[in-house]
Design an enzyme around this catalytic site. Structure first.
Site, PDB file in Angstrom:
ATOM      1  N   THR A 138      11.262 -21.508  16.630  1.00 56.02           N
ATOM      2  CA  THR A 138      10.726 -21.890  17.940  1.00 56.02           C
ATOM      3  C   THR A 138       9.251 -22.236  17.784  1.00 56.02           C
ATOM      4  O   THR A 138       8.437 -21.366  17.470  1.00 56.02           O
ATOM      5  CB  THR A 138      10.898 -20.749  18.953  1.00 56.02           C
ATOM      6  OG1 THR A 138      12.285 -20.424  19.061  1.00 56.02           O
ATOM      7  CG2 THR A 138      10.359 -21.147  20.318  1.00 56.02           C
ATOM      8  N   LYS A 185      14.088 -26.221  23.536  1.00 59.64           N
ATOM      9  CA  LYS A 185      13.999 -24.777  23.309  1.00 59.64           C
ATOM     10  C   LYS A 185      12.921 -24.158  24.193  1.00 59.64           C
ATOM     11  O   LYS A 185      13.058 -23.018  24.658  1.00 59.64           O
ATOM     12  CB  LYS A 185      13.687 -24.495  21.833  1.00 59.64           C
ATOM     13  CG  LYS A 185      13.619 -23.002  21.487  1.00 59.64           C
ATOM     14  CD  LYS A 185      14.938 -22.280  21.700  1.00 59.64           C
ATOM     15  CE  LYS A 185      14.825 -20.760  21.504  1.00 59.64           C
ATOM     16  NZ  LYS A 185      14.567 -20.368  20.131  1.00 59.64           N
ATOM     17  N   LYS A 229       4.750 -14.793  22.250  1.00 63.67           N
ATOM     18  CA  LYS A 229       4.560 -16.101  21.609  1.00 63.67           C
ATOM     19  C   LYS A 229       5.293 -17.209  22.366  1.00 63.67           C
ATOM     20  O   LYS A 229       4.704 -18.250  22.696  1.00 63.67           O
ATOM     21  CB  LYS A 229       5.067 -16.057  20.160  1.00 63.67           C
ATOM     22  CG  LYS A 229       5.130 -17.428  19.468  1.00 63.67           C
ATOM     23  CD  LYS A 229       5.748 -17.328  18.096  1.00 63.67           C
ATOM     24  CE  LYS A 229       7.243 -17.130  18.101  1.00 63.67           C
ATOM     25  NZ  LYS A 229       7.993 -18.386  18.357  1.00 63.67           N
TER      26      LYS A 229
END
Length: 291
Positions: free
Chosen positions: A96, A172, A240
């Site tokens: 990701t 994503k 994150k």
């Protein structure tokens, strides 16, 4: 493709590499900084390597399941994996990462004559072990088709979401927005139920089968009421990932207030020392003793 390099043998990378080894004649050359992960790869029939570049040498494709874009760039360029892989080969980035960083990585690899596919995944450790990951791929159609037989061993929901590098990362990012918000909302819901004197397990069972249900509630909810839940995705991962979501919103000039609040909850949980705990433990914010 029969000879593959796999870098990033973490909680998801290990079962993914094992699934690739299940293909007839497959050779998987792997690298990770954790010696235990390399030993596990060897026990499964893979080839552990001392560096990322050594894993890439002689491989037809390099799959990256690292933590973030910084690690991807380190492996590919600073550590020499892209150069060792060589002209005409393929890199598949499955971590990701921010879409803009993915575009930069794709451009650098293309300039080196290396094909690139941006293919992040969703489904967690359970999906990695079962081969049921959702894979969101961005890149030229021909490159997607080249990688598809390999990726199909890892996920049963393989989608080509766009022709450009970064399209997979963008998809994503949208996915993680809902994941993070749903976990935060589920934590608030379960915490309220507990304060009202309801049994958490019963609440989760009922809500998961009602209109209020979500995949995240059904998956993370049971771990919210465990005393010591296993870690399948850490709090810091969502610190994150929600940062990536907010950065994408800022670039698009789109306010994302729910995402911002969810990130603050994960950040606060991390500040309480729960960064490596399962992300379901964001519920701890509601269980802090009153002073």
């Amino acid at each position: 493709m029969t000879t593959l390099a796999f870098v990033g043998l973490g909680a998801m990378g290990r079962p993914m590499a094992r699934r690739l080894l299940g293909a007839p004649g497959a050779i998987v050359r792997g690298f990770d900084i954790n010696p235990a992960s390399l030993a596990e790869l060897a026990a499964a029939g893979g080839v552990p390597c001392g560096t990322a570049a050594a894993a890439a040498e002689g491989a037809e494709a390099l799959l990256l399941m690292v933590v973030n874009a910084d690690q991807a760039e380190q492996v590919l360029f600073a550590d020499g994996a892209a150069l060792a892989l060589g002209h005409g080969k393929l890199v598949v980035l499955m971590a990701t990462c921010p879409p803009e960083r993915v575009k930069t990585i794709g451009a650098r690899l293309t300039d080196m004559g290396i094909a690139f596919l941006d293919a992040p995944v969703s489904g967690g450790v359970v999906g990695a072990e079962a081969g049921t990951l959702t894979i969101m791929a961005g890149g030229p159609k021909a490159i997607f088709e080249r990688a598809a037989p390999t990726l199909s061993r890892l996920g049963d929901k393989l989608r080509h979401v766009g022709l450009n590098h970064g399209d997979g990362a963008a998809m994503k990012t949208v996915n993680q927005l809902l994941c993070g918000v749903h976990i935060a909302a589920a934590a608030e819901c379960v915490a309220l139920a507990e304060k009202l004197g309801l049994d958490g397990k019963t609440v989760i069972e009922i809500l998961s089968q009602s209109a209020a249900g979500s995949w995240m509630l059904a998956n993370r909810g049971p771990r919210m009421v465990m005393h010591d839940p296993p870690v399948t995705s850490a709090v810091d991962i969502f610190v994150k990932d929600m940062g990536i979501v907010l950065s994408a919103g800022e670039q698009a000039k789109l306010g994302l207030p729910l995402s911002a609040l969810a990130r603050q909850m994960f950040l606060q949980a991390s500040g309480l020392g729960l960064g490596r705990a399962d992300d379901s433990q964001v519920i701890a914010l509601y269980r802090q003793p009153k002073h």
